[in-house]
Design an enzyme around this catalytic site. Structure first.
Site, PDB file in Angstrom:
ATOM      1  N   SER A   1     111.353 115.425  -2.058  1.00  0.00           N
ATOM      2  CA  SER A   1     112.798 115.179  -1.969  1.00  0.00           C
ATOM      3  C   SER A   1     113.572 116.491  -1.931  1.00  0.00           C
ATOM      4  O   SER A   1     114.526 116.644  -1.162  1.00  0.00           O
ATOM      5  CB  SER A   1     113.255 114.310  -3.141  1.00  0.00           C
ATOM      6  OG  SER A   1     112.706 113.016  -3.046  1.00  0.00           O
ATOM      7  N   ASP A   2     113.185 117.455  -2.775  1.00  0.00           N
ATOM      8  CA  ASP A   2     113.806 118.773  -2.725  1.00  0.00           C
ATOM      9  C   ASP A   2     113.619 119.414  -1.363  1.00  0.00           C
ATOM     10  O   ASP A   2     114.546 120.015  -0.799  1.00  0.00           O
ATOM     11  CB  ASP A   2     113.185 119.689  -3.792  1.00  0.00           C
ATOM     12  CG  ASP A   2     113.898 119.600  -5.126  1.00  0.00           C
ATOM     13  OD1 ASP A   2     115.112 119.402  -5.146  1.00  0.00           O
ATOM     14  OD2 ASP A   2     113.228 119.733  -6.162  1.00  0.00           O
ATOM     15  N   THR A   3     112.412 119.313  -0.836  1.00  0.00           N
ATOM     16  CA  THR A   3     112.094 119.963   0.436  1.00  0.00           C
ATOM     17  C   THR A   3     112.881 119.353   1.588  1.00  0.00           C
ATOM     18  O   THR A   3     113.458 120.069   2.421  1.00  0.00           O
ATOM     19  CB  THR A   3     110.585 119.861   0.710  1.00  0.00           C
ATOM     20  OG1 THR A   3     109.866 120.430  -0.390  1.00  0.00           O
ATOM     21  CG2 THR A   3     110.206 120.590   1.981  1.00  0.00           C
TER      22      THR A   3
END
Length: 411
Positions: A171-173
């Site tokens: 999700s961060d990526t």
């Protein structure tokens, strides 16, 4: 080499992953990315990673992964004089990137309206867990929290293992890539119209957007997505199959591919079996088809089947570990892993992966990730601060930075 974002200056206030990964992609596209860090330790990722000695040096391997090619200055933005120095930088920049919780920039007196008043062309991009408004806006968010809330974990793994998180912070990526894409588009408009933009990136929405197929099935067909392990819900046989030596991914999604697969495993009868004769029937009877195919695949190893299938146009690939794939000629031949100046605590050169693109067939090798605050004094001098003021602004920096020989870079 000349890159698409040469001449663009980005002030990167972000920490850990989503924002820094965005900034890393912009830097590798040619932008000048200046990390603006907390004087007391800087980006938290400087202390993260598998090598504790590197973390003690504030060069944690998590930081190394997404900060090569950037500069670093330290400013305590709670200090009025430091905020003014930052705003002077804003006047000379194109983008401000941050991933604080919503309203933090406003509380610091650095909201978009303030930035825009100093530079009407400025693009401000805020990355947060849930977006800048809404009932969840103020909640703390980490990658795993968002993976769970987005539904991604509910469709990852099999019936026995779901919900399951991915093996990396997806999700961060994805949010970092989303932000880099939006910023790049805003820069095109900025160059044509002189107008700034305010970009609001949500980890939750970025993840849901990337789940488009399963979300669309629910929205438009009323199908509730379910975990299917390594099976592909759109086709069969498409998934992971046992062979004599280990697992093999096969994606015979088209009728011609399926028929070729049956011939190659010496089971031509599977082409006419009414359970498997057409795409829809194969999806209904995927479990039975897998049993038949795995019995045939037991005759050879995964590597041998991989070569045979691909040679005949049937997509197939072994299930490799990270060390294995990094040794593959496909990766080494395209110089995906780069050696930087500077060593790890193990004594070998610092290494990073480039983004997943090449520009005109090549790329520019980045400088190593910056030491905390290494560019502070140079930039304060460039902003016309005198020596006395520079000393005062640097008074809040760490003792380690003030003593570091890299803290006063040459012009």
């Amino acid at each position: 080499m000349t890159l698409p974002l040469n001449g663009v200056r980005v002030l990167d206030l972000s920490n850990v992953l989503a924002g820094p990964f965005c900034g890393y992609n912009l830097a590798r596209l040619g932008a000048e990315v200046i990390k603006v860090e907390n004087p007391e330790g800087g980006d938290l990722a400087r202390k993260l990673g598998a090598d504790p000695d590197m973390a003690k040096r504030l060069m944690g391997l998590s930081f190394v992964a997404v900060n090569a090619g950037k500069q670093s200055i330290t400013l305590d933005l709670k200090n009025a004089d430091a905020r003014e120095a930052f705003l002077r930088l804003v006047e000379q920049s194109d983008v401000v990137l941050e991933n604080f919780r919503p309203k933090v920039m406003e509380r610091l007196g650095l909201g978009h309206e303030v930035l825009s008043a100093r530079n009407p062309r400025i693009i401000s991009c805020a990355i947060s867990g849930f977006g800048q408004d809404g009932p969840w806006a103020g909640r703390p968010a980490y990658d795993q929290i968002v993976q769970g809330l987005s539904g991604a974990m509910s469709v990852t793994g099999g019936a026995e293992t779901a919900p399951l998180r991915t093996g990396f912070p997806i999700s961060d990526t994805i949010a970092g890539m989303t932000a880099a894409f939006a910023i790049s588009a805003a820069l095109v408009d900025q160059r044509m119209t002189g107008r700034g933009r305010r970009i609001d990136v949500s980890l939750l929405e970025s993840t849901l957007a990337a789940m488009g197929w399963v979300v669309s099935n629910h929205l438009n067909a009323g199908i509730d997505p379910e975990p299917m392990g390594n099976e592909n819900f759109t086709a069969a046989p498409s998934g992971t199959f046992r062979t004599a030596t280990g697992p093999l991914n096969i994606a015979a999604n088209e009728q011609k591919q399926y028929e070729t697969l049956c011939d190659l495993v010496r089971r031509p009868d599977l082409k006419t079996d009414p359970r498997f004769a057409d795409r829809q029937s194969r999806k209904v009877h995927r479990a039975a088809l897998k049993v038949e195919l795995e019995a045939a695949l037991a005759a050879r190893g995964a590597e041998e089947w991989e070569a045979l299938f691909n040679a005949r146009g049937v997509p197939a690939g072994q299930v490799l570990t990270v060390p294995q794939v990094l040794r593959e000629p496909q990766i080494t031949g395209r110089r995906f892993v780069e050696e930087l100046d500077g060593e790890t605590s193990a004594g070998h050169p610092m290494r990073v992966t480039r983004p997943g693109f090449l520009i005109d067939g090549g790329y520019a090798k980045p400088e190593p990730p910056p030491a905390l605050g290494q560019d502070t004094e140079r930039w304060l001098r460039a902003l016309a601060y005198d020596a006395e003021t520079i000393d005062r602004l640097r008074a809040s920096t760490t003792t380690a930075e003030r003593q570091s020989p890299r803290s006063i870079p040459k012009d």
